[in-house]
Design a protein around this motif. Structure first.
Motif, PDB file in Angstrom:
ATOM      1  N   THR A 101      65.682   5.204 -37.778  1.00 18.86           N
ATOM      2  CA  THR A 101      65.726   6.392 -36.918  1.00 18.86           C
ATOM      3  C   THR A 101      64.317   6.961 -36.693  1.00 18.86           C
ATOM      4  O   THR A 101      64.080   7.693 -35.729  1.00 18.86           O
ATOM      5  CB  THR A 101      66.693   7.433 -37.537  1.00 18.86           C
ATOM      6  N   GLY A 128      74.308  16.145 -32.422  1.00 22.70           N
ATOM      7  CA  GLY A 128      74.859  15.482 -33.616  1.00 22.70           C
ATOM      8  C   GLY A 128      73.785  15.414 -34.678  1.00 22.70           C
ATOM      9  O   GLY A 128      73.421  14.336 -35.150  1.00 22.70           O
ATOM     10  N   THR A 129      73.303  16.577 -35.101  1.00 21.26           N
ATOM     11  CA  THR A 129      72.082  16.616 -35.916  1.00 21.26           C
ATOM     12  C   THR A 129      72.301  16.159 -37.358  1.00 21.26           C
ATOM     13  O   THR A 129      71.369  15.728 -38.025  1.00 21.26           O
ATOM     14  CB  THR A 129      71.452  18.021 -35.843  1.00 21.26           C
ATOM     15  N   PRO A 200      73.969   9.336 -32.155  1.00 16.64           N
ATOM     16  CA  PRO A 200      75.408   9.637 -32.247  1.00 16.64           C
ATOM     17  C   PRO A 200      76.160   8.542 -33.006  1.00 16.64           C
ATOM     18  O   PRO A 200      75.581   7.498 -33.319  1.00 16.64           O
ATOM     19  CB  PRO A 200      75.827   9.638 -30.775  1.00 16.64           C
ATOM     20  N   PRO A 201      77.449   8.761 -33.286  1.00 18.54           N
ATOM     21  CA  PRO A 201      78.244   7.668 -33.854  1.00 18.54           C
ATOM     22  C   PRO A 201      78.279   6.518 -32.845  1.00 18.54           C
ATOM     23  O   PRO A 201      78.534   6.763 -31.667  1.00 18.54           O
ATOM     24  CB  PRO A 201      79.645   8.287 -33.992  1.00 18.54           C
TER      25      PRO A 201
HETATM   26  N1  GLN Z   1      71.052  12.830 -36.560  1.00 17.31           N
HETATM   27  C1  GLN Z   1      71.459  12.453 -37.873  1.00 17.31           C
HETATM   28  C2  GLN Z   1      70.757  11.171 -38.295  1.00 17.31           C
HETATM   29  O1  GLN Z   1      70.081  10.570 -37.537  1.00 17.31           O
HETATM   30  C3  GLN Z   1      72.961  12.286 -37.953  1.00 17.31           C
HETATM   31  C4  GLN Z   1      73.472  11.149 -37.134  1.00 17.31           C
HETATM   32  C5  GLN Z   1      74.967  11.037 -37.165  1.00 17.31           C
HETATM   33  O2  GLN Z   1      75.637  11.742 -37.924  1.00 17.31           O
HETATM   34  N2  GLN Z   1      75.477  10.152 -36.368  1.00 17.31           N
HETATM   35  O3  GLN Z   1      70.875  10.728 -39.412  1.00 17.31           O
END
Ligand code: GLN
Length: 290
Positions: A101, A128-129, A200-201
């Motif tokens: 990430t 979706g933090t 995101p998921p």
């Molecule tokens: N943004 C957070 C991360 O990158 C959560 C991602 C999520 O829950 N899909 O870890």
């Protein structure tokens, strides 16, 4: 219970990781767990090999090793994970921040520094933090340029963790909103965002790896429509919230690059490209709004 010394535990770790086929535990997980339990730095393992664990330390260490063998990742036991140059608290309501990430953070910072006009006092949205790792790392890097970050999550438990992480990392140019994606953000009276980011998921609901996860929040990982449903929603709605020429950057699965680029193109994005992670897999797609 007989008290074990560091020297004896080191031998145990060696044995455990030699049996890797039976218990695929990375040895650094066990070592880091030991350091966490005895609250010492790595040097202590070399300088104080005859240190005897207290009974409590021994019990806590053993219980953690059992949990890791059953599939709980180290970070959920220690409650923390390093990401970017910062440290994040995590619990089972949030995903553990992943090195891949960090590509997203790098790409966003590169894009900002490549902009011909000055990018001072702008707005960034993270959808979706989770633990807040993306929003807080970017807020941290961009605070000197007076950027404001809005971080959204549906889960109030995740938002509690993210808010704690903002305080932990002394980041104040950030606001948290409980919302399903854009739902609680107004398109009327608030300025649009210059950048929208999201991890995101994106795992296919039918992916067999999901059944092996014992600790992670599955809702943060998987989505319908071969894992593309949330990405599709985020891309389709982005044009209502993104400035003209603004950046949309989304993390996705290694096999979703082509589909995500197509979604960007179908929704009018330009300069669409996919960037690979450190393992050489497609990981982040970027595009500019029109
Ligand atoms: N943004 C957070 C991360 O990158 C959560 C991602 C999520 O829950 N899909 O870890």
């Amino acid at each position: 219970m007989t008290a074990l010394t560091i020297r004896q535990i080191k031998t145990q770790i060696q044995q455990m990781t030699n049996e890797e086929a039976i218990s695929p535990l990375p040895s650094f997980w066990i070592t880091d767990w030991l350091l966490h339990v005895i609250n010492k730095s790595a040097l202590f393992l070399i300088t104080d090999e005859s240190y005897e664990l207290t009974e409590d330390e021994q019990k806590q260490f053993n219980a953690g090793v059992v949990k890791m063998k059953q599939g709980t990742p180290l970070a959920y036991l220690t409650g923390q994970q390093a990401f970017w140059s910062l440290n994040f608290m995590v619990n089972e309501h949030t995903l553990i921040p992943r090195p891949d990430t960090e590509i997203l953070i790098e790409q966003v910072l590169n894009w900002i520094s490549d902009q011909p006009t000055q990018t001072h006092g702008k707005r960034l949205l993270d959808l979706g933090t989770g633990s807040g790792c993306i929003a807080i790392s970017l807020a941290y890097e961009l605070k000197k340029d007076n950027w404001q970050v809005v971080a959204v999550d549906l889960s109030s438990e995740a938002l509690n963790v993210a808010q704690h992480n903002a305080v932990l990392n002394e980041v104040t140019n950030i606001e948290f909103v409980q919302s399903s994606w854009y739902d609680k953000l107004s398109t009327q009276d608030t300025p649009l965002f210059d950048i929208i980011v999201s991890n995101p998921p994106y795992i296919d609901e039918a992916d067999e790896h999901l059944t092996r996860l014992v600790a992670e929040p599955i809702s943060a990982l998987s989505a319908p429509n071969h894992g593309l449903a949330d990405i599709e929603h985020i891309v389709q709605q982005a044009t209502h919230y993104l400035c003209k020429g603004g950046l949309l950057a989304i993390e996705h699965g290694y096999d979703q690059g082509r589909a995500v680029r197509q979604l960007f193109l179908d929704n009018g994005f330009g300069s669409v490209s996919t960037v690979q992670d450190y393992g050489g897999n497609d990981r982040v797609t970027l595009g500019q709004g029109c």
